[in-house]
Write an enzyme that holds these catalytic residues in place. Structure first.
Site, PDB file in Angstrom:
ATOM      1  N   LYS A 177       0.837  -1.203   0.000  1.00  0.00           N
ATOM      2  CA  LYS A 177       0.000   0.000   0.000  1.00  0.00           C
ATOM      3  C   LYS A 177       0.870   1.250   0.000  1.00  0.00           C
ATOM      4  CE  LYS A 177      -3.596   1.974   3.045  1.00  0.00           C
ATOM      5  NZ  LYS A 177      -4.347   1.679   4.288  1.00  0.00           N
TER       6      LYS A 177
ATOM      7  N   SER B  66      -9.025   1.845   3.586  1.00  0.00           N
ATOM      8  CA  SER B  66      -8.168   2.624   2.702  1.00  0.00           C
ATOM      9  C   SER B  66      -7.209   1.769   1.882  1.00  0.00           C
ATOM     10  CB  SER B  66      -7.353   3.612   3.539  1.00  0.00           C
ATOM     11  OG  SER B  66      -6.549   2.915   4.490  1.00  0.00           O
TER      12      SER B  66
ATOM     13  N   SER C  28      -9.466  -0.491   7.551  1.00  0.00           N
ATOM     14  CA  SER C  28      -8.852  -0.290   6.245  1.00  0.00           C
ATOM     15  C   SER C  28      -8.320  -1.539   5.561  1.00  0.00           C
ATOM     16  CB  SER C  28      -7.712   0.732   6.361  1.00  0.00           C
ATOM     17  OG  SER C  28      -8.228   1.993   6.678  1.00  0.00           O
TER      18      SER C  28
END
Length: 435
Positions: free
Chosen positions: A78, A147, A171
Site C-alpha cells: 500500500k 483505505s 482499512s
C-alpha cells in the site's frame, strides 16, 4: 491450454516452482499479462515496476532467489508504506514527489525472504476516507473499500498473490470483504510499523491481504522471522465462539445477517460451541471512543499537511474535530477504552471463548457515489488491539461479503488456524454444491 498461473495462491506457486512445473519468468509474465488486461478498468496500482526491470532483478540475483523461500515471487504494498527509491505518496498531492531512501521493515523482510516488490497499490488520502481511482473488481461502479483499496482489488483480481495494507479503523477488513479476499490484521504491536506513515499511533496496524489463509500464515511467519514449516491441521480443535451481529452499531443488510447465521450454524455443525456474547454495549462504547481517539491523534500527526489547502474534505473534517477535543478528554477516552478491553478479556476468560464471529462490513460494497463504506464493524476490535481475520464466506448478486473472526490478543496463530479450517470447509461446500 495455457496455465493461468496468476490464479494460483502463493503457496501453490511455490510448490509448482519447487517441482519444476513452471519457471519464475513464466509466472511473472502471467501476472503482468493479467495487469495489462484488467488494471485499466480496476486502477489498483499507484506505481508498477516495469516487467523487464523485475526480470532483470531476478536474473541478476538468480542464485539467491532460486534458493530463497519466496523464489522471487511478487508482492505489493500500500502506498503509505515506504519503499526505497520508489514514490510513496500516501494518496496525497502534497507528497506526490516523495521518494524514500529506505524500505519499511515489512518490505525488507519480504525481500530478504526472496520476494520481489511488484509495485505500490492505491490508498485513500492518508489512509482515510478520500477515495482514490480504484474500482471494485466485481463491479467497477462500486467501491473496493478503503483505505487499502488497491491492495485488496489487486489481490482479489489476481494481479498479485499477496499485498500489504494498513488498518487504523477498518482499512484492511472492509476492503477484503468488499473485494472478496482474505484480510488479516495482527494483534496490537504484533508487527513492526517502522517506515509506515503514522495516522493514529494507538490504533495503527499492519495487515496482510491474500486469497488463501495459508499464504497469510506464510507471510506472517516471514515478518516474525518464524519457521516457514506448514502449520498443523486445525481439525479437532474444540473452538468456542460468540456472535456479534453488528446491529447494535448500525443498519445491517439482510444478506449479510443471513450469511452470518449460516456460518454460525455450519460451525456448530462442525462441533464448535456457540456461547452468548452479552457485551453489545461494550462494542458500541469502544466504537465511539475509537472515533475520538483517532481524530485527536490524526490532528497531531498530520501537522505538516495541515498547512496545505489541498488536504481533502474528509481529512479536514477529521482534523478539525480532533483539534477540538481537549487533552483531558483524550486521556479519559484511552483510560475508558482500557477498562472496556478488560471487560472483553474477562468475557473471553469466563465463557471459554476463543473468538467472536461477526460481519466484516454492513453488507456488500456500496456504489462509489456513496463513499468507501462505513467502518463501524472494525473500530471496536481495532481499539482493543485484537487480531482479526476476514474471509469471503457469502455472496449476494455475485458480490462478495466477508465475515470476521476476532481473537484474543497475541493468539493470532490459533485464530489463523481456525480461519484456515473455515476456508477449507466453505470451499468444500461450494465445490459440492457445484456438482
Amino acid at each position: 491450454m495455457k496455465q493461468q498461473w496468476f490464479k494460483r495462491p502463493l503457496h501453490q506457486l511455490l510448490r509448482a516452482l519447487n517441482a519444476g512445473e513452471t519457471s519464475l519468468p513464466e509466472v511473472v509474465a502471467s501476472f503482468y499479462e493479467r495487469i495489462a488486461k484488467r488494471d485499466g478498468q480496476i486502477g489498483a496500482w499507484q506505481y508498477l515496476i516495469d516487467q523487464d526491470d523485475y526480470l532483470a532483478e531476478y536474473e541478476n540475483r538468480r542464485e539467491f532467489y532460486d534458493a530463497s523461500p519466496l523464489k522471487g515471487l511478487p508482492f505489493a504494498v500500500k502506498d503509505v508504506i515506504d519503499t526505497a527509491d520508489i514514490p510513496t505518496t500516501m494518496g496525497s498531492i502534497i507528497h506526490q514527489n516523495r521518494i524514500p531512501d529506505m524500505d519499511a521493515s515489512c518490505v525488507t523482510a519480504m525481500k530478504m525472504a526472496g520476494g520481489i516488490l511488484m509495485g505500490k497499490t492505491v490508498t485513500t488520502e492518508f489512509a482515510y476516507f478520500q477515495a482514490g481511482k480504484t474500482n471494485n473488481p466485481h463491479d467497477p461502479e462500486r467501491t473496493p473499500g478503503g483505505s487499502s483499496s488497491g491492495s485488496a482489488a489487486a489481490v482479489a483480481d489476481y494481479m498479485v498473490p499477496i499485498a500489504f495494507g494498513t488498518q487504523t479503523a477498518a482499512s484492511v477488513i472492509r476492503p477484503a470483504s468488499y473485494c472478496g479476499c482474505v484480510g488479516y490484521v495482527g494483534s496490537k504491536n504484533e508487527f513492526s510499523l517502522r517506515n509506515i506513515q503514522p495516522l493514529a499511533q494507538s490504533l495503527d496496524s499492519l495487515g496482510i491481504i491474500s486469497n488463501n489463509v495459508l499464504d497469510t500464515i506464510l507471510v506472517r511467519n516471514i515478518l516474525l522471522h518464524k519457521s516457514l514449516d506448514p502449520m498443523p491441521q486445525a481439525n479437532g480443535i474444540p473452538y468456542v465462539f460468540g456472535v456479534f451481529s453488528g446491529q447494535a452499531l448500525g443498519p445491517m443488510q439482510d444478506p449479510m445477517l443471513e450469511t452470518l447465521a449460516g456460518c454460525q450454524q455450519a460451525l456448530v455443525g462442525q462441533g464448535l460451541k456457540s456461547v452468548s456474547f452479552p457485551l453489545q454495549d461494550t462494542v458500541v462504547e469502544l466504537t465511539a471512543l475509537h472515533g475520538q481517539i483517532m481524530a485527536y491523534e490524526v490532528a497531531r500527526n498530520l501537522v505538516y499537511e495541515q498547512q496545505f489547502d489541498t488536504l481533502g474534505e474528509h481529512m479536514q473534517t477529521l482534523v478539525a474535530s480532533g483539534l477540538d477535543l481537549p487533552y483531558n478528554d483524550y486521556i479519559a477516552a484511552l483510560q475508558k477504552a482500557d477498562s472496556l478491553k478488560q471487560g472483553l478479556m474477562q468475557w473471553f476468560e469466563t465463557s471459554g471463548a476463543d473468538f467472536i464471529l461477526a460481519p466484516s462490513a454492513s453488507g456488500v460494497a456500496p456504489y462509489k457515489s456513496e463513499g468507501t463504506g462505513a467502518p463501524f464493524m472494525s473500530r471496536a476490535w481495532q481499539l482493543a488491539g485484537l487480531p482479526v481475520a476476514s474471509l469471503p464466506l457469502g455472496y449476494y448478486q455475485k458480490l462478495p461479503m466477508g465475515l470476521q473472526l476476532i481473537g484474543k490478543p497475541h493468539q493470532d496463530d490459533r485464530l489463523l488456524l481456525l480461519a484456515r479450517q473455515l476456508q477449507q470447509l466453505f470451499l468444500s461446500e461450494q465445490a459440492a454444491a457445484a456438482v
